[in-house]
Design a protein around this motif. Structure first.
Motif, PDB file in Angstrom:
ATOM      1  N   ILE A 188       0.845  -1.188   0.000  1.00 17.47           N
ATOM      2  CA  ILE A 188       0.000   0.000   0.000  1.00 17.47           C
ATOM      3  C   ILE A 188       0.878   1.235   0.000  1.00 17.47           C
ATOM      4  O   ILE A 188       1.778   1.380   0.819  1.00 17.47           O
ATOM      5  CB  ILE A 188      -0.958  -0.007   1.212  1.00 17.47           C
ATOM      6  N   GLU A 189       0.624   2.117  -0.936  1.00 19.00           N
ATOM      7  CA  GLU A 189       1.436   3.325  -1.079  1.00 19.00           C
ATOM      8  C   GLU A 189       1.196   4.300   0.053  1.00 19.00           C
ATOM      9  O   GLU A 189       0.064   4.664   0.333  1.00 19.00           O
ATOM     10  CB  GLU A 189       1.101   4.015  -2.403  1.00 19.00           C
ATOM     11  N   GLU A 190       2.281   4.718   0.669  1.00 21.91           N
ATOM     12  CA  GLU A 190       2.205   5.749   1.695  1.00 21.91           C
ATOM     13  C   GLU A 190       2.179   7.134   1.059  1.00 21.91           C
ATOM     14  O   GLU A 190       1.551   8.035   1.548  1.00 21.91           O
ATOM     15  CB  GLU A 190       3.399   5.636   2.653  1.00 21.91           C
ATOM     16  N   ASN A 191       2.899   7.296  -0.053  1.00 20.57           N
ATOM     17  CA  ASN A 191       3.009   8.595  -0.697  1.00 20.57           C
ATOM     18  C   ASN A 191       2.892   8.420  -2.214  1.00 20.57           C
ATOM     19  O   ASN A 191       3.901   8.253  -2.899  1.00 20.57           O
ATOM     20  CB  ASN A 191       4.345   9.239  -0.311  1.00 20.57           C
ATOM     21  N   PRO A 192       1.677   8.477  -2.744  1.00 16.38           N
ATOM     22  CA  PRO A 192       1.486   8.245  -4.182  1.00 16.38           C
ATOM     23  C   PRO A 192       2.251   9.221  -5.074  1.00 16.38           C
ATOM     24  O   PRO A 192       2.733   8.844  -6.129  1.00 16.38           O
ATOM     25  CB  PRO A 192      -0.018   8.401  -4.390  1.00 16.38           C
ATOM     26  N   ALA A 193       2.376  10.487  -4.651  1.00 11.61           N
ATOM     27  CA  ALA A 193       3.092  11.467  -5.480  1.00 11.61           C
ATOM     28  C   ALA A 193       4.573  11.101  -5.575  1.00 11.61           C
ATOM     29  O   ALA A 193       5.175  11.207  -6.647  1.00 11.61           O
ATOM     30  CB  ALA A 193       2.922  12.871  -4.919  1.00 11.61           C
ATOM     31  N   ALA A 194       5.154  10.662  -4.478  1.00  9.35           N
ATOM     32  CA  ALA A 194       6.562  10.259  -4.492  1.00  9.35           C
ATOM     33  C   ALA A 194       6.754   9.022  -5.370  1.00  9.35           C
ATOM     34  O   ALA A 194       7.737   8.923  -6.113  1.00  9.35           O
ATOM     35  CB  ALA A 194       7.059   9.990  -3.078  1.00  9.35           C
ATOM     36  N   ALA A 195       5.805   8.100  -5.304  1.00  8.61           N
ATOM     37  CA  ALA A 195       5.877   6.898  -6.148  1.00  8.61           C
ATOM     38  C   ALA A 195       5.799   7.290  -7.617  1.00  8.61           C
ATOM     39  O   ALA A 195       6.557   6.783  -8.447  1.00  8.61           O
ATOM     40  CB  ALA A 195       4.757   5.929  -5.793  1.00  8.61           C
ATOM     41  N   ARG A 196       4.889   8.205  -7.950  1.00  9.93           N
ATOM     42  CA  ARG A 196       4.740   8.671  -9.337  1.00  9.93           C
ATOM     43  C   ARG A 196       6.052   9.268  -9.845  1.00  9.93           C
ATOM     44  O   ARG A 196       6.523   8.927 -10.925  1.00  9.93           O
ATOM     45  CB  ARG A 196       3.624   9.717  -9.428  1.00  9.93           C
ATOM     46  N   GLU A 197       6.640  10.147  -9.044  1.00  8.11           N
ATOM     47  CA  GLU A 197       7.889  10.803  -9.455  1.00  8.11           C
ATOM     48  C   GLU A 197       9.020   9.789  -9.621  1.00  8.11           C
ATOM     49  O   GLU A 197       9.811   9.893 -10.559  1.00  8.11           O
ATOM     50  CB  GLU A 197       8.275  11.895  -8.458  1.00  8.11           C
ATOM     51  N   GLU A 198       9.085   8.819  -8.744  1.00  5.91           N
ATOM     52  CA  GLU A 198      10.118   7.778  -8.847  1.00  5.91           C
ATOM     53  C   GLU A 198       9.931   6.949 -10.114  1.00  5.91           C
ATOM     54  O   GLU A 198      10.897   6.632 -10.815  1.00  5.91           O
ATOM     55  CB  GLU A 198      10.056   6.881  -7.612  1.00  5.91           C
ATOM     56  N   ILE A 199       8.697   6.604 -10.414  1.00  5.07           N
ATOM     57  CA  ILE A 199       8.398   5.817 -11.623  1.00  5.07           C
ATOM     58  C   ILE A 199       8.739   6.627 -12.874  1.00  5.07           C
ATOM     59  O   ILE A 199       9.370   6.122 -13.806  1.00  5.07           O
ATOM     60  CB  ILE A 199       6.927   5.361 -11.616  1.00  5.07           C
ATOM     61  N   ILE A 200       8.351   7.892 -12.894  1.00  4.87           N
ATOM     62  CA  ILE A 200       8.636   8.756 -14.051  1.00  4.87           C
ATOM     63  C   ILE A 200      10.140   8.921 -14.238  1.00  4.87           C
ATOM     64  O   ILE A 200      10.651   8.788 -15.357  1.00  4.87           O
ATOM     65  CB  ILE A 200       7.919  10.114 -13.898  1.00  4.87           C
ATOM     66  N   LEU A 201      10.854   9.169 -13.166  1.00  4.09           N
ATOM     67  CA  LEU A 201      12.310   9.314 -13.256  1.00  4.09           C
ATOM     68  C   LEU A 201      12.950   8.027 -13.777  1.00  4.09           C
ATOM     69  O   LEU A 201      13.853   8.073 -14.620  1.00  4.09           O
ATOM     70  CB  LEU A 201      12.895   9.690 -11.896  1.00  4.09           C
ATOM     71  N   GLY A 202      12.450   6.889 -13.317  1.00  5.30           N
ATOM     72  CA  GLY A 202      12.971   5.603 -13.787  1.00  5.30           C
ATOM     73  C   GLY A 202      12.757   5.415 -15.280  1.00  5.30           C
ATOM     74  O   GLY A 202      13.636   4.925 -15.998  1.00  5.30           O
ATOM     75  N   ILE A 203      11.607   5.830 -15.770  1.00 10.20           N
ATOM     76  CA  ILE A 203      11.313   5.717 -17.209  1.00 10.20           C
ATOM     77  C   ILE A 203      12.243   6.630 -18.008  1.00 10.20           C
ATOM     78  O   ILE A 203      12.811   6.218 -19.017  1.00 10.20           O
ATOM     79  CB  ILE A 203       9.828   6.028 -17.493  1.00 10.20           C
ATOM     80  N   ILE A 204      12.427   7.857 -17.550  1.00  6.97           N
ATOM     81  CA  ILE A 204      13.313   8.793 -18.243  1.00  6.97           C
ATOM     82  C   ILE A 204      14.736   8.239 -18.294  1.00  6.97           C
ATOM     83  O   ILE A 204      15.400   8.306 -19.331  1.00  6.97           O
ATOM     84  CB  ILE A 204      13.253  10.188 -17.592  1.00  6.97           C
ATOM     85  N   LYS A 205      15.187   7.651 -17.187  1.00 10.00           N
ATOM     86  CA  LYS A 205      16.543   7.062 -17.160  1.00 10.00           C
ATOM     87  C   LYS A 205      16.651   5.864 -18.104  1.00 10.00           C
ATOM     88  O   LYS A 205      17.637   5.715 -18.812  1.00 10.00           O
ATOM     89  CB  LYS A 205      16.910   6.635 -15.742  1.00 10.00           C
ATOM     90  N   ARG A 206      15.630   5.007 -18.115  1.00 11.41           N
ATOM     91  CA  ARG A 206      15.666   3.821 -18.984  1.00 11.41           C
ATOM     92  C   ARG A 206      15.597   4.196 -20.458  1.00 11.41           C
ATOM     93  O   ARG A 206      16.269   3.603 -21.295  1.00 11.41           O
ATOM     94  CB  ARG A 206      14.493   2.890 -18.665  1.00 11.41           C
ATOM     95  N   GLU A 207      14.767   5.163 -20.773  1.00  8.36           N
ATOM     96  CA  GLU A 207      14.558   5.539 -22.172  1.00  8.36           C
ATOM     97  C   GLU A 207      15.710   6.369 -22.736  1.00  8.36           C
ATOM     98  O   GLU A 207      15.904   6.425 -23.937  1.00  8.36           O
ATOM     99  CB  GLU A 207      13.236   6.291 -22.327  1.00  8.36           C
ATOM    100  N   ARG A 208      16.419   7.050 -21.865  1.00 10.25           N
ATOM    101  CA  ARG A 208      17.599   7.847 -22.215  1.00 10.25           C
ATOM    102  C   ARG A 208      17.308   8.973 -23.183  1.00 10.25           C
ATOM    103  O   ARG A 208      16.234   9.522 -23.217  1.00 10.25           O
ATOM    104  CB  ARG A 208      18.697   6.945 -22.721  1.00 10.25           C
ATOM    105  N   GLY A 209      18.321   9.302 -23.977  1.00  7.22           N
ATOM    106  CA  GLY A 209      18.271  10.473 -24.848  1.00  7.22           C
ATOM    107  C   GLY A 209      17.579  10.242 -26.171  1.00  7.22           C
ATOM    108  O   GLY A 209      16.771   9.335 -26.332  1.00  7.22           O
TER     109      GLY A 209
END
Length: 133
Positions: A13-34
């Motif tokens: 159960i998510e304690e902080n949905p906004a933090a989870a969203r930002e972490e997921i988005i950052l992970g996608i940006i890192k994986r997808e790269r330039g």
């Protein structure tokens, strides 16, 4: 009576949905790269996973009402994708997050899988989930 251990469920159960969203988005940006514009990539030119199609959808729906984005030539769209910053990609992904309704899911790992799939395949991912449910 046996006690049921809900610890594994509670951990999901998510304690902080906004933090989870930002972490997921950052992970996608890192994986997808330039920037990438490979002939074999059906999505065409992409940067941080953002395609021309995604950028158009974002700008035409979320952009200024008087903007003439739809009139841009293809080369201008390609350049716009190539020049995306990580901050702009983050804003676009936050918009896509709302569009995808990823917050309806509780488990962060499932949100990540769902949102990444939504980015690559669009709303049809919801139908796929319904088929396997």
């Amino acid at each position: 009576m046996n006690d049921i251990d809900l610890t594994p469920i509670a951990a999901e159960i998510e304690e902080n949905p906004a933090a989870a969203r930002e972490e997921i988005i950052l992970g996608i940006i890192k994986r997808e790269r330039g920037y990438s514009d490979k002939a074999y990539d059906m999505g065409g030119p992409t940067k941080y996973g953002i395609t021309i199609k995604t950028l158009k959808a974002f700008l035409l729906v979320g952009g200024p009402p008087d903007a003439k984005y739809g009139e841009w030539p293809q080369e201008a769209w390609k350049k716009a994708v190539e020049n995306l910053t990580t901050e702009e990609a983050t804003v676009i992904y936050r918009w896509l997050w709302r569009e995808s309704k990823a917050d309806l899911f509780v488990a962060k790992d499932f949100k990540n899988l769902y949102f990444d799939s939504y980015i690559h395949h669009g709303p049809r991912v919801i139908k796929w989930l319904q088929l396997i449910a």
